[in-house]
Write a protein that holds these residues in place. Sequence first.
Motif, PDB file in Angstrom:
ATOM      1  N   LEU A 224     -76.240  34.580 -95.964  1.00  0.00           N
ATOM      2  CA  LEU A 224     -77.463  34.314 -95.764  1.00  0.00           C
ATOM      3  C   LEU A 224     -77.265  33.028 -94.398  1.00  0.00           C
ATOM      4  CD1 LEU A 224     -79.295  33.182 -99.207  1.00  0.00           C
ATOM      5  CD2 LEU A 224     -79.645  35.212 -97.670  1.00  0.00           C
ATOM      6  N   SER A 225     -78.374  33.116 -93.570  1.00  0.00           N
ATOM      7  CA  SER A 225     -77.995  32.165 -92.415  1.00  0.00           C
ATOM      8  C   SER A 225     -78.275  30.773 -93.091  1.00  0.00           C
ATOM      9  CB  SER A 225     -79.522  32.352 -91.592  1.00  0.00           C
ATOM     10  OG  SER A 225     -80.474  31.860 -92.104  1.00  0.00           O
ATOM     11  N   ARG A 226     -77.812  29.808 -91.990  1.00  0.00           N
ATOM     12  CA  ARG A 226     -77.820  28.436 -92.438  1.00  0.00           C
ATOM     13  C   ARG A 226     -79.116  27.819 -92.672  1.00  0.00           C
ATOM     14  NH1 ARG A 226     -72.739  26.158 -92.394  1.00  0.00           N
ATOM     15  NH2 ARG A 226     -73.941  24.032 -92.453  1.00  0.00           N
ATOM     16  N   ARG A 227     -80.013  28.345 -91.848  1.00  0.00           N
ATOM     17  CA  ARG A 227     -81.421  28.084 -92.105  1.00  0.00           C
ATOM     18  C   ARG A 227     -82.056  28.248 -93.527  1.00  0.00           C
ATOM     19  NH1 ARG A 227     -86.259  29.834 -88.027  1.00  0.00           N
ATOM     20  NH2 ARG A 227     -87.835  28.395 -89.122  1.00  0.00           N
ATOM     21  N   ALA A 228     -81.638  29.705 -93.787  1.00  0.00           N
ATOM     22  CA  ALA A 228     -82.093  29.948 -95.110  1.00  0.00           C
ATOM     23  C   ALA A 228     -81.585  29.312 -96.341  1.00  0.00           C
ATOM     24  CB  ALA A 228     -81.950  31.586 -95.240  1.00  0.00           C
ATOM     25  N   ARG A 229     -80.367  28.848 -96.142  1.00  0.00           N
ATOM     26  CA  ARG A 229     -79.817  28.090 -97.113  1.00  0.00           C
ATOM     27  C   ARG A 229     -80.343  26.679 -97.268  1.00  0.00           C
ATOM     28  NH1 ARG A 229     -73.600  29.266 -96.214  1.00  0.00           N
ATOM     29  NH2 ARG A 229     -74.376  29.844 -94.094  1.00  0.00           N
ATOM     30  N   ARG A 230     -80.264  26.071 -96.120  1.00  0.00           N
ATOM     31  CA  ARG A 230     -81.057  24.657 -96.178  1.00  0.00           C
ATOM     32  C   ARG A 230     -82.371  24.798 -96.679  1.00  0.00           C
ATOM     33  NH1 ARG A 230     -78.053  24.029 -91.089  1.00  0.00           N
ATOM     34  NH2 ARG A 230     -79.627  24.906 -89.845  1.00  0.00           N
ATOM     35  N   LEU A 231     -83.182  25.699 -96.170  1.00  0.00           N
ATOM     36  CA  LEU A 231     -84.730  26.141 -96.780  1.00  0.00           C
ATOM     37  C   LEU A 231     -84.604  26.099 -98.259  1.00  0.00           C
ATOM     38  CD1 LEU A 231     -87.688  26.508 -96.096  1.00  0.00           C
ATOM     39  CD2 LEU A 231     -87.133  28.661 -95.760  1.00  0.00           C
ATOM     40  N   ALA A 232     -83.674  26.909 -98.761  1.00  0.00           N
ATOM     41  CA  ALA A 232     -83.670  27.146-100.366  1.00  0.00           C
ATOM     42  C   ALA A 232     -83.304  25.624-100.840  1.00  0.00           C
ATOM     43  CB  ALA A 232     -82.149  28.101-100.647  1.00  0.00           C
ATOM     44  N   HIS A 271     -78.155  22.882-105.790  1.00  0.00           N
ATOM     45  CA  HIS A 271     -76.660  22.791-105.769  1.00  0.00           C
ATOM     46  C   HIS A 271     -75.705  23.838-105.000  1.00  0.00           C
ATOM     47  CE1 HIS A 271     -76.312  19.205-108.969  1.00  0.00           C
ATOM     48  NE2 HIS A 271     -76.848  18.905-108.132  1.00  0.00           N
ATOM     49  N   THR A 272     -76.369  24.881-105.446  1.00  0.00           N
ATOM     50  CA  THR A 272     -75.487  26.275-104.936  1.00  0.00           C
ATOM     51  C   THR A 272     -75.724  26.324-103.334  1.00  0.00           C
ATOM     52  OG1 THR A 272     -75.938  27.363-107.137  1.00  0.00           O
ATOM     53  CG2 THR A 272     -75.475  28.835-105.414  1.00  0.00           C
ATOM     54  N   ALA A 273     -76.932  26.072-103.089  1.00  0.00           N
ATOM     55  CA  ALA A 273     -77.051  26.260-101.454  1.00  0.00           C
ATOM     56  C   ALA A 273     -76.346  25.430-100.810  1.00  0.00           C
ATOM     57  CB  ALA A 273     -78.740  26.100-101.395  1.00  0.00           C
TER      58      ALA A 273
END
Length: 449
Positions: A224-232, A271-273
């Motif tokens: 996933l994009s870093r943006r998507a993980r930050r959003l999660a 935590h996972t993100a």
Amino acid sequence: MTTILAATAAPPPAASGRDRAIDFVRAMCVIGVVVLHAMMVGVGVGDGGPSFVNASDGTWWIVPLSWVLQVMPLFFVIGGFSGATAFRRARARGGEGPGFVAGRIHRLLLPALVTIATAGVILALLAAVGTPPDLIALAGFRFSQPLWFLGVFLVCQALLPALVRLHEDAPLRTIAVLAVGAAVVDVIRLGTGIDALGYLNLAFVWLTLQQLGFFLADGRIDALSRRARRLAAATAVAALAAAFATGIHSPDLVANINPPTTALLLVGVAHTALFSLFRGRLEELAARRVPAAVTRFVTPRAMTVYLWHMPVLLCLAGLAALGAMVTTLPLPAVDGAGWWLSRPAWLALALAATAIVAWPLARIEAIPSPRSTRSAWRVALATAAGTSAVALLLVAGTSVLAAAVAAALLAIALRLARAPRARARRSRTADPWIIRGSRPRTGPALPLG
């Protein structure tokens, strides 16, 4: 994002080298559990003798501390990552689900058998020297409390091969069913006010988090994009804050573990993100001298540290009370200034004592698994026996009798997980690895990774 999660192909089994970031974070989780439980130890001596209390009861500091040290969701995610990786490696070598689970049963329950049998002997000795029955009962109760993890993790590992196959066929649908099940249990529990219903989430919550670990093992989360993980991560934290503000969940994340709630799912997602976002930096940190040394110490002793840290804390608490009674020196009042000033030394002592005990006892954890049964029904019965042993101690508390019965159930589980003797003898004559005395181990050295 959904398309990537659903469509990204699982990578082939990784090389035999361990994942430094995973091992380092697992080690930190184990240490975090010891620190959290050590902070909960309260000891006092009054006219009626020693008293042992949960130092966190009714305090303000348990809430922020739980936000830092409630690591069990991440622990199960890492367990899912490691379990899926190990199972796929075993499957690539021709292994099957029952044999894989039987090996995990051995690595989980053999150390537990030794710990529980030893606890029973210690309780018998305490009774023999005239220790008040209420103190013995309290010690047995405190000893059994962390064992919930053993029972739940055993069931999760037993179901892992089937859940990995479901994940490979329908990843999003499988985790969604488990997560929705957890949410439904929470809704019914809150709607009816029957807290006992929440214990259904011992299955739904922890299996969902293990399933999340499968996505991490596939590389889908890192893709996933870093943006998507930050959003999660941000969305999970915002949902937690909303649940706290509206009273749906307690802001004390330790309270959300008994019974488990969907708050733990949100913690696990966050935590996972964050782990995925900082994985590269964690690998660099894990390669440094001190973190690497800590990881090397904890990794082969993870289960031993978990099983023995509570007996160590109980012994330290008893020695503190005994010392105060012998010397007539007062112990600092729980949550007072003196108590807080003594916490760094207390935590250092707790960690050092646990490490000293775990050093030799890790040999038990390192005993190779015997030839595993291939029978699904024997594995199922072994899992049931092991889970029943833990349930007995959690419900009845650890007494001499309960410890003896639990130890017997664990011994039965271990025997069921082994190949029947007749088949094992036939296998020895046909297996060149056995003839040479160097059969390779199946899976990683730890059931936790």
